[in-house]
Design a protein around this motif. Structure first.
Motif, PDB file in Angstrom:
ATOM      1  N   GLU A  51      32.220  32.114  21.439  1.00 23.79           N
ATOM      2  CA  GLU A  51      32.726  33.423  21.869  1.00 23.79           C
ATOM      3  C   GLU A  51      32.126  34.552  21.032  1.00 23.79           C
ATOM      4  O   GLU A  51      31.905  35.652  21.532  1.00 23.79           O
ATOM      5  N   THR A  56      32.924  35.064  27.037  1.00 26.16           N
ATOM      6  CA  THR A  56      32.847  34.152  28.170  1.00 26.16           C
ATOM      7  C   THR A  56      33.709  34.664  29.323  1.00 26.16           C
ATOM      8  O   THR A  56      33.919  33.943  30.295  1.00 26.16           O
ATOM      9  N   PRO A  65      35.629  29.856  28.455  1.00 28.88           N
ATOM     10  CA  PRO A  65      35.202  29.519  27.101  1.00 28.88           C
ATOM     11  C   PRO A  65      34.738  28.066  27.067  1.00 28.88           C
ATOM     12  O   PRO A  65      35.285  27.215  27.778  1.00 28.88           O
TER      13      PRO A  65
END
Length: 154
Positions: A51, A56, A65
């Motif tokens: 991240e 994401t 994610p």
């Protein structure tokens, strides 16, 4: 690769109460770790590291994610529908309410990308999105995601 290979019914959480991006990642990491027999901290650190490279949050209230992690035998997913959307630094600056966390073994290669692509296609289907946002139980959400039943009325 079928979505039923990636996500089990007990990996669907239809009403997460997480209130921040970090809390969403922590909550889903804990659940993924429990299902996969991994350390919650290792799972969280894996998805948090990804991240930090860029959000994401892909837009439309969706985030995927993901990360590769040691000790995982197969690609696994966890899905959460948030009770209240949260800021996820998404590409479209809109809050996120649907999160599909994907974990892959370190040596998964192209399978990881294929799984990401399959999830993104599913979550970009307007009829699926409407149904995911309307459904409130794990069984029905799992059935919708894995196409084991006909499409539901929105």
């Amino acid at each position: 690769m079928d979505l039923s290979d990636l996500i089990e019914q007990d990996a669907i959480f239809p009403s997460l109460r997480s209130q921040t991006k970090k809390q969403v990642l922590q909550d889903l990491s804990e659940r993924a770790a429990a299902l996969a027999g991994l350390s919650p901290r290792d799972v969280y650190e894996t998805v948090a590291a990804r991240e930090r490279l860029g959000s994401t949050g892909i837009g439309g209230g969706i985030a995927i994610p993901h990360g590769k992690i040691a000790g995982l035998s197969r690609i696994r997913g966890v899905f959460g529908r948030l009770a209240k959307p949260v800021d996820f630094d998404s590409l479209d600056d809109q809050p996120v309410d649907l999160v599909f966390l994907l974990l892959a073994p370190e040596d998964s290669g192209a399978d990881h990308l294929k799984a990401l692509s399959k999830i993104a296609r599913l979550l970009r289907d307007p009829s699926v999105l409407g149904q995911l946002r309307a459904l409130h139980d794990a069984t029905t959400i799992h059935n919708l995601m894995t196409h084991t039943v006909p499409p539901f009325a929105a």
